[in-house]
Write a protein that holds these residues in place. Structure first.
Motif, short mmCIF file in Angstrom:
data_model
loop_
_atom_site.label_atom_id
_atom_site.label_comp_id
_atom_site.label_asym_id
_atom_site.label_seq_id
_atom_site.Cartn_x
_atom_site.Cartn_y
_atom_site.Cartn_z
N HIS A 296 -1.24 16.75 11.47
CA HIS A 296 -2.24 17.19 12.46
C HIS A 296 -3.59 16.49 12.22
CE1 HIS A 296 0.13 20.08 14.65
NE2 HIS A 296 0.48 20.72 13.54
N ASP A 297 -3.91 16.23 10.94
CA ASP A 297 -5.15 15.49 10.66
C ASP A 297 -5.08 14.07 11.23
OD1 ASP A 297 -6.30 17.61 9.35
OD2 ASP A 297 -5.77 16.92 7.33
N ILE A 298 -3.93 13.44 11.12
CA ILE A 298 -3.77 12.08 11.66
C ILE A 298 -3.88 12.11 13.18
CG2 ILE A 298 -2.19 10.11 11.87
CD1 ILE A 298 -0.99 10.99 9.16
N ILE A 299 -3.29 13.12 13.80
CA ILE A 299 -3.37 13.25 15.26
C ILE A 299 -4.82 13.44 15.70
CG2 ILE A 299 -2.73 14.68 17.24
CD1 ILE A 299 -0.09 15.29 15.66
N LYS A 300 -5.57 14.26 14.97
CA LYS A 300 -7.00 14.46 15.29
C LYS A 300 -7.74 13.13 15.18
CE LYS A 300 -11.17 16.98 13.95
NZ LYS A 300 -12.00 15.77 13.96
N PHE A 301 -7.41 12.35 14.16
CA PHE A 301 -8.04 11.04 13.97
C PHE A 301 -7.73 10.13 15.16
CE2 PHE A 301 -7.95 6.79 11.70
CZ PHE A 301 -9.33 6.69 11.58
N MET A 302 -6.48 10.16 15.63
CA MET A 302 -6.11 9.35 16.80
C MET A 302 -6.91 9.76 18.02
SD MET A 302 -1.98 8.72 16.80
CE MET A 302 -1.40 10.32 16.25
N LEU A 303 -7.05 11.06 18.23
CA LEU A 303 -7.77 11.55 19.41
C LEU A 303 -9.27 11.33 19.28
CD1 LEU A 303 -5.73 14.79 20.14
CD2 LEU A 303 -5.74 12.65 21.45
N ASP A 304 -9.78 11.27 18.06
CA ASP A 304 -11.20 10.91 17.87
C ASP A 304 -11.42 9.46 18.30
OD1 ASP A 304 -11.90 13.38 16.92
OD2 ASP A 304 -11.74 12.83 14.79
N LEU B 85 -12.27 4.73 4.36
CA LEU B 85 -12.98 4.36 5.59
C LEU B 85 -14.42 4.87 5.56
CD1 LEU B 85 -10.27 5.11 8.34
CD2 LEU B 85 -11.03 2.85 7.57
N GLU B 86 -14.60 6.10 5.10
CA GLU B 86 -15.94 6.67 5.03
C GLU B 86 -16.81 5.89 4.03
OE1 GLU B 86 -15.50 10.78 4.07
OE2 GLU B 86 -14.41 11.25 5.92
N TYR C 2 0.78 -1.23 0.00
CA TYR C 2 0.00 0.00 0.00
C TYR C 2 0.82 1.29 0.00
CZ TYR C 2 0.94 -0.62 5.01
OH TYR C 2 1.55 -0.83 6.22
N GLU C 3 2.12 1.21 0.16
CA GLU C 3 2.91 2.44 0.18
C GLU C 3 3.14 2.97 -1.23
OE1 GLU C 3 6.50 1.87 2.44
OE2 GLU C 3 5.44 2.33 4.31
N PRO C 4 3.23 4.30 -1.39
CA PRO C 4 3.06 5.30 -0.33
C PRO C 4 1.59 5.47 0.04
CG PRO C 4 3.38 6.40 -2.42
CD PRO C 4 3.52 4.93 -2.69
N LEU C 5 1.30 5.43 1.34
CA LEU C 5 -0.07 5.58 1.81
C LEU C 5 -0.41 7.07 1.90
CD1 LEU C 5 -2.65 4.19 2.94
CD2 LEU C 5 -1.70 4.62 5.21
N ILE C 6 -1.43 7.49 1.19
CA ILE C 6 -1.90 8.87 1.25
C ILE C 6 -3.06 8.91 2.24
CG2 ILE C 6 -2.88 10.79 -0.07
CD1 ILE C 6 -1.51 9.57 -2.54
N PHE C 7 -2.82 9.53 3.39
CA PHE C 7 -3.78 9.44 4.49
C PHE C 7 -5.17 9.97 4.11
CE2 PHE C 7 -5.80 11.04 8.40
CZ PHE C 7 -5.94 9.82 9.05
N PRO C 8 -5.30 11.10 3.40
CA PRO C 8 -6.66 11.54 3.03
C PRO C 8 -7.41 10.49 2.21
CG PRO C 8 -5.10 13.33 2.74
CD PRO C 8 -4.29 12.09 3.02
N GLU C 9 -6.71 9.75 1.35
CA GLU C 9 -7.35 8.68 0.59
C GLU C 9 -7.79 7.54 1.52
OE1 GLU C 9 -5.27 7.13 -2.72
OE2 GLU C 9 -5.37 8.98 -3.89
#
Length: 367
Positions: free
Chosen positions: A127-135, A92-93, A80-87
């Motif tokens: 920061h988006d990934i961190i927000k996802f972790m905290l969610d 997931l959605e 799966y690399e490179p993994l593009i987090f927004p994708e």
């Protein structure tokens, strides 16, 4: 990625059908994402993933495919690399996977992914990934620590401190948070608080050598050379052959009027050979100061031979060459440095002012 929808539901697009010894498997556009999901949130374990995803028919079907594939091929990050987090989030959605579904996850993989994005200066995604972790887990202390550390790194110090305070409130053992709090307050000029947090860090991680150096620097900013010296003494109790610590301590002793102790540190340095790049300059300076030109030349030549791109070793080698009368060799090195590393050369030019006389500099063309 191309997507297909049927009757309002997301369906992965088929890419290829593989024929295995025990049947066929369909590889789809979802397959790499499922492997990424396993690695990022379940530490590579299918069983815990299946426990959380048991109501997700599409995901369970993909997991079956992956488990069949793993009988013949290893599925790792190359899938799966490179993994593009927004994708990944978009996928997931589309699969109707929400944070509420993640009950048995580990967030270490996402932490490492956020760190990778930050290392590439892609702070917004980090920061988006961190927000996802905290969610997923609002009490995950490492996420607060990373958020705070990145904000400090970005110059948003006051905001960063709030997140770092939250991190240590949740987990008082989180060493990296103390390190970042020390850095934050040092950057604000509040050296007393910087010292407080770096001392706390050393309580939990007494072998973190870099912290002793920044702590000693903070004490010097407070005009407490005595405490700076004591800090480096503590480091040497754990690492007696640490050349940078010995060198800095010799300078501190000299500033404190302890000349005999300063000489003792230099004598210890001369009995050691540099093992790391950070040790080359202080070792060479002490050796050259005591007239050990041949020994320095031999050591630096060895380093240059094994590491031809070591610019510092080449620059330092100029000094023993001049001292030994090998002016042509010194000029050759200087010409190379001026042509290939001119900014580094000028940035380190004070070494020549410190170790060579005006006549010696003139002899090899150093203005």
């Amino acid at each position: 990625m191309n997507r297909k929808f049927q009757e309002g539901c997301y369906m992965a697009e088929y890419i290829i059908t593989l024929v295995l010894s025990d049947g066929k498997v369909d590889i789809t556009t979802s397959t790499p994402f499922v492997v990424a999901l396993r690695d990022l949130l379940y530490e590579g374990d299918w069983e815990t993933l299946k426990e959380d995803m048991k109501t997700k028919e599409n995901i369970m079907k993909e997991v079956q495919t992956c488990e069949k594939l793993e009988k013949v091929v290893h599925l790792d990050e190359t899938i799966y690399e490179p993994l593009i987090f927004p994708e990944f989030q978009e996928w997931l959605e589309e699969e109707d996977i929400s944070v509420k579904d993640f009950k048995n996850v580990s967030l270490k993989g996402l932490y490492d992914l956020a760190l990778e994005y930050a290392d590439r200066n892609l702070y917004d995604v980090a920061h988006d990934i961190i927000k996802f972790m905290l969610d997923i887990d609002s009490n995950y202390a490492p996420a607060y620590e990373l958020k705070g550390s990145l904000l400090v790194e970005q110059g948003k110090i006051e905001e960063g401190i709030k997140y770092l305070d939250k991190a240590v409130e949740i987990d008082p053992w989180l060493v990296q948070a103390y390190a970042s709090l020390g850095e934050a307050y040092y950057n604000l000029g509040d050296y007393e608080k910087a010292v407080h947090y770096w001392e706390r860090e050393l309580e939990y991680a007494p072998d973190d050598k870099l912290t002793y150096f920044v702590l000693a620097e903070a004490y010097q900013e407070m005009n407490r050379k005595d405490l700076a010296a004591r800090t480096l003494e503590r480091l040497l109790e754990r690492d007696p052959s640490n050349i940078p610590a010995l060198y800095q301590l010799s300078e501190l002793y000299r500033a404190l009027g302890k000349e005999e102790k300063a000489k003792e540190m230099e004598e210890r340095i001369m009995k050691i050979r540099p093992a790391y790049p950070t040790e080359i300059e202080p070792w060479a300076k002490v050796m050259l100061k005591h007239g050990k030109y041949r020994e320095v030349a031999e050591e630096l030549e060895r380093i240059v031979e094994t590491s031809p791109l070591n610019t510092l070793a080449k620059l330092l080698l100029v000094v023993p060459y001049v001292k030994m009368g090998k002016i042509d060799k010194a000029k050759e090195l200087l010409e190379d440095l001026e042509q290939t590393n001119i900014w580094y050369y000028y940035g380190k030019k004070e070494i020549f002012d410190e170790l060579l006389t005006e006549e010696e500099k003139a002899a090899c063309g150093i203005s």
